[in-house]
Structure formats: structure tokens, C-alpha cells
Write a protein that holds these residues in place. Sequence first.
Motif, PDB file in Angstrom:
ATOM      1  N   LYS A   1       0.794  -1.385  -0.011  1.00  0.00           N
ATOM      2  CA  LYS A   1       0.313   0.104   0.183  1.00  0.00           C
ATOM      3  C   LYS A   1       0.871   1.030  -0.393  1.00  0.00           C
ATOM      4  O   LYS A   1       2.234   1.394   0.758  1.00  0.00           O
ATOM      5  N   PRO A   2       0.508   2.188  -0.710  1.00  0.00           N
ATOM      6  CA  PRO A   2       1.513   3.789  -0.822  1.00  0.00           C
ATOM      7  C   PRO A   2       1.122   4.375   0.368  1.00  0.00           C
ATOM      8  O   PRO A   2       0.022   4.215   1.126  1.00  0.00           O
ATOM      9  N   VAL A   3       2.714   5.093   0.936  1.00  0.00           N
ATOM     10  CA  VAL A   3       2.543   6.316   1.646  1.00  0.00           C
ATOM     11  C   VAL A   3       2.761   7.602   0.972  1.00  0.00           C
ATOM     12  O   VAL A   3       2.866   7.635   0.338  1.00  0.00           O
ATOM     13  N   ARG A   4       1.606   7.952   1.222  1.00  0.00           N
ATOM     14  CA  ARG A   4       1.415  10.064   1.257  1.00  0.00           C
ATOM     15  C   ARG A   4       1.115  10.502   1.766  1.00  0.00           C
ATOM     16  O   ARG A   4       0.844   9.647   2.986  1.00  0.00           O
ATOM     17  N   LEU A   5       1.788  11.939   1.790  1.00  0.00           N
ATOM     18  CA  LEU A   5       1.552  13.410   2.404  1.00  0.00           C
ATOM     19  C   LEU A   5       0.829  13.885   1.538  1.00  0.00           C
ATOM     20  O   LEU A   5       0.525  14.495   1.035  1.00  0.00           O
ATOM     21  N   GLU A   6      -0.223  14.542   2.566  1.00  0.00           N
ATOM     22  CA  GLU A   6      -1.517  15.626   1.923  1.00  0.00           C
ATOM     23  C   GLU A   6      -1.214  16.703   2.611  1.00  0.00           C
ATOM     24  O   GLU A   6      -1.174  16.605   3.989  1.00  0.00           O
ATOM     25  N   THR A   7      -0.906  17.928   1.909  1.00  0.00           N
ATOM     26  CA  THR A   7      -1.115  19.263   2.697  1.00  0.00           C
ATOM     27  C   THR A   7      -2.116  19.728   2.723  1.00  0.00           C
ATOM     28  O   THR A   7      -3.418  19.501   1.852  1.00  0.00           O
ATOM     29  N   SER A   8      -2.718  20.715   2.902  1.00  0.00           N
ATOM     30  CA  SER A   8      -4.311  21.449   3.408  1.00  0.00           C
ATOM     31  C   SER A   8      -4.231  21.845   2.574  1.00  0.00           C
ATOM     32  O   SER A   8      -6.065  22.033   2.096  1.00  0.00           O
ATOM     33  N   ASN A   9      -3.935  22.075   0.981  1.00  0.00           N
ATOM     34  CA  ASN A   9      -4.139  22.654  -0.268  1.00  0.00           C
ATOM     35  C   ASN A   9      -4.878  20.996  -0.982  1.00  0.00           C
ATOM     36  O   ASN A   9      -4.825  21.652  -2.399  1.00  0.00           O
ATOM     37  N   ARG A  10      -4.428  20.289  -0.318  1.00  0.00           N
ATOM     38  CA  ARG A  10      -5.165  19.188  -1.376  1.00  0.00           C
ATOM     39  C   ARG A  10      -3.965  18.446  -2.192  1.00  0.00           C
ATOM     40  O   ARG A  10      -4.246  17.614  -2.794  1.00  0.00           O
TER      41      ARG A  10
ATOM     42  N   GLY B   1      -0.441  25.021   6.086  1.00  0.00           N
ATOM     43  CA  GLY B   1      -1.718  24.434   6.964  1.00  0.00           C
ATOM     44  C   GLY B   1      -1.427  22.772   8.171  1.00  0.00           C
ATOM     45  O   GLY B   1       0.268  22.507   7.520  1.00  0.00           O
ATOM     46  N   PRO B   2      -2.539  22.616   7.674  1.00  0.00           N
ATOM     47  CA  PRO B   2      -1.999  20.897   8.400  1.00  0.00           C
ATOM     48  C   PRO B   2      -1.100  19.634   7.776  1.00  0.00           C
ATOM     49  O   PRO B   2      -1.468  19.782   6.706  1.00  0.00           O
ATOM     50  N   LEU B   3      -1.276  18.871   7.587  1.00  0.00           N
ATOM     51  CA  LEU B   3      -1.022  18.125   7.384  1.00  0.00           C
ATOM     52  C   LEU B   3      -0.968  16.379   7.738  1.00  0.00           C
ATOM     53  O   LEU B   3      -0.946  16.759   8.549  1.00  0.00           O
ATOM     54  N   VAL B   4      -1.145  15.087   6.322  1.00  0.00           N
ATOM     55  CA  VAL B   4      -1.708  14.555   7.059  1.00  0.00           C
ATOM     56  C   VAL B   4      -0.995  13.613   6.402  1.00  0.00           C
ATOM     57  O   VAL B   4      -0.989  12.970   4.904  1.00  0.00           O
TER      58      VAL B   4
ATOM     59  N   GLY C   1      -5.026   3.903   6.424  1.00  0.00           N
ATOM     60  CA  GLY C   1      -5.773   4.957   7.340  1.00  0.00           C
ATOM     61  C   GLY C   1      -4.646   6.133   7.166  1.00  0.00           C
ATOM     62  O   GLY C   1      -4.088   6.426   5.839  1.00  0.00           O
ATOM     63  N   LYS C   2      -5.389   7.602   8.367  1.00  0.00           N
ATOM     64  CA  LYS C   2      -5.071   8.865   8.057  1.00  0.00           C
ATOM     65  C   LYS C   2      -4.083   8.719   9.783  1.00  0.00           C
ATOM     66  O   LYS C   2      -4.431   8.159  10.328  1.00  0.00           O
ATOM     67  N   LEU C   3      -2.731   9.686   9.516  1.00  0.00           N
ATOM     68  CA  LEU C   3      -2.892  10.261  10.740  1.00  0.00           C
ATOM     69  C   LEU C   3      -1.985  11.798  10.244  1.00  0.00           C
ATOM     70  O   LEU C   3      -0.969  12.201   9.624  1.00  0.00           O
ATOM     71  N   MET C   4      -2.270  12.213  11.658  1.00  0.00           N
ATOM     72  CA  MET C   4      -2.690  14.043  11.368  1.00  0.00           C
ATOM     73  C   MET C   4      -1.379  14.063  11.801  1.00  0.00           C
ATOM     74  O   MET C   4      -0.718  13.388  13.258  1.00  0.00           O
ATOM     75  N   VAL C   5      -0.206  15.023  10.688  1.00  0.00           N
ATOM     76  CA  VAL C   5       1.371  14.952  11.257  1.00  0.00           C
ATOM     77  C   VAL C   5       1.579  16.251  12.228  1.00  0.00           C
ATOM     78  O   VAL C   5       2.103  16.542  12.593  1.00  0.00           O
ATOM     79  N   LYS C   6       0.536  17.420  11.423  1.00  0.00           N
ATOM     80  CA  LYS C   6       0.648  19.078  11.436  1.00  0.00           C
ATOM     81  C   LYS C   6      -0.759  19.506  12.015  1.00  0.00           C
ATOM     82  O   LYS C   6      -1.513  19.220  10.773  1.00  0.00           O
ATOM     83  N   THR C   7      -1.153  20.129  12.623  1.00  0.00           N
ATOM     84  CA  THR C   7      -1.890  20.630  12.688  1.00  0.00           C
ATOM     85  C   THR C   7      -2.117  21.859  12.513  1.00  0.00           C
ATOM     86  O   THR C   7      -3.472  22.583  12.578  1.00  0.00           O
ATOM     87  N   SER C   8      -1.361  22.559  12.578  1.00  0.00           N
ATOM     88  CA  SER C   8      -1.636  24.187  12.946  1.00  0.00           C
ATOM     89  C   SER C   8      -0.745  25.006  12.047  1.00  0.00           C
ATOM     90  O   SER C   8      -0.189  24.454  10.772  1.00  0.00           O
TER      91      SER C   8
ATOM     92  N   THR D   1       8.273  16.419  17.649  1.00  0.00           N
ATOM     93  CA  THR D   1       7.530  15.155  18.215  1.00  0.00           C
ATOM     94  C   THR D   1       6.131  15.443  18.505  1.00  0.00           C
ATOM     95  O   THR D   1       5.477  14.630  19.191  1.00  0.00           O
ATOM     96  N   SER D   2       5.484  16.595  18.286  1.00  0.00           N
ATOM     97  CA  SER D   2       4.241  16.525  18.602  1.00  0.00           C
ATOM     98  C   SER D   2       3.501  16.852  17.362  1.00  0.00           C
ATOM     99  O   SER D   2       4.651  17.767  15.952  1.00  0.00           O
ATOM    100  N   ASN D   3       2.794  16.574  17.360  1.00  0.00           N
ATOM    101  CA  ASN D   3       1.787  17.523  15.819  1.00  0.00           C
ATOM    102  C   ASN D   3       1.956  18.892  15.804  1.00  0.00           C
ATOM    103  O   ASN D   3       0.120  18.979  14.757  1.00  0.00           O
ATOM    104  N   HIS D   4       1.682  19.592  17.267  1.00  0.00           N
ATOM    105  CA  HIS D   4       1.008  21.216  17.472  1.00  0.00           C
ATOM    106  C   HIS D   4       1.975  21.822  16.966  1.00  0.00           C
ATOM    107  O   HIS D   4       2.654  22.161  17.528  1.00  0.00           O
ATOM    108  N   TRP D   5       2.608  21.926  16.023  1.00  0.00           N
ATOM    109  CA  TRP D   5       3.754  22.489  15.580  1.00  0.00           C
ATOM    110  C   TRP D   5       3.084  23.474  14.235  1.00  0.00           C
ATOM    111  O   TRP D   5       2.240  23.644  13.231  1.00  0.00           O
TER     112      TRP D   5
END
Length: 85
Positions: free
Chosen positions: A7-16, A50-53, A59-66, A81-85
Motif C-alpha cells: 500500500k502506498p504512503v502519501r502526505l496530503e497538504t492543506s491545499n489537497r 497548514g495541516p499535514l496528514v 488510515g490517516k495520521l495527523m502530522v501537523k495541525t497548526s 515530537t508533537s503534531n502541534h507545530w
Amino acid sequence: MTHDLQKPVRLETSNRKTLEPADTTFASKEGRNPDEIWVKFWLEANDLAGPLVLQINDGKLMVKTSSGIPEIENTQFSNFTSNHW
């Protein structure tokens, strides 16, 4: 958790925008099967606005929330070490 390598691994930005890994490294203790996977992505400054997922397995993992890029003094390496950056 184990990763299904089919299965692929991908990173999605806030602008999709969906990014594929620039590099994937498997690690383990000497003489053992790999038990870590490090996935690296190349991002432009606007990708960090913005956020990174992380999309992994089914599944999806929130990497960055702010929003925005954190200030790093003296351009030194920083490990968040937190997604709150």
C-alpha cells in the motif's frame, strides 16, 4: 503496527496536494528484520502553511495541525515530537 508494503504512503497538504515519499528507509537492530520505516518528503514552504496528514495503510495520521512554519533559531536542526507545530 506494521505497514503493508503493497500500500502506498502519501502526505496530503492543506491545499489537497498529495506528495509521494522522496526517500524510504528501513531500520532494525543488527541481525533482525526491519522494525522501523522512515519516510521522507520534499516540501515547499507553502506546503507547510497548514495541516499535514500522512496516509498510511488504510488510515490517516495527523502530522501537523497548526498553520505556519515554526521559528528555528540559527537554522539548527529541530525534531518536533508533537503534531502541534
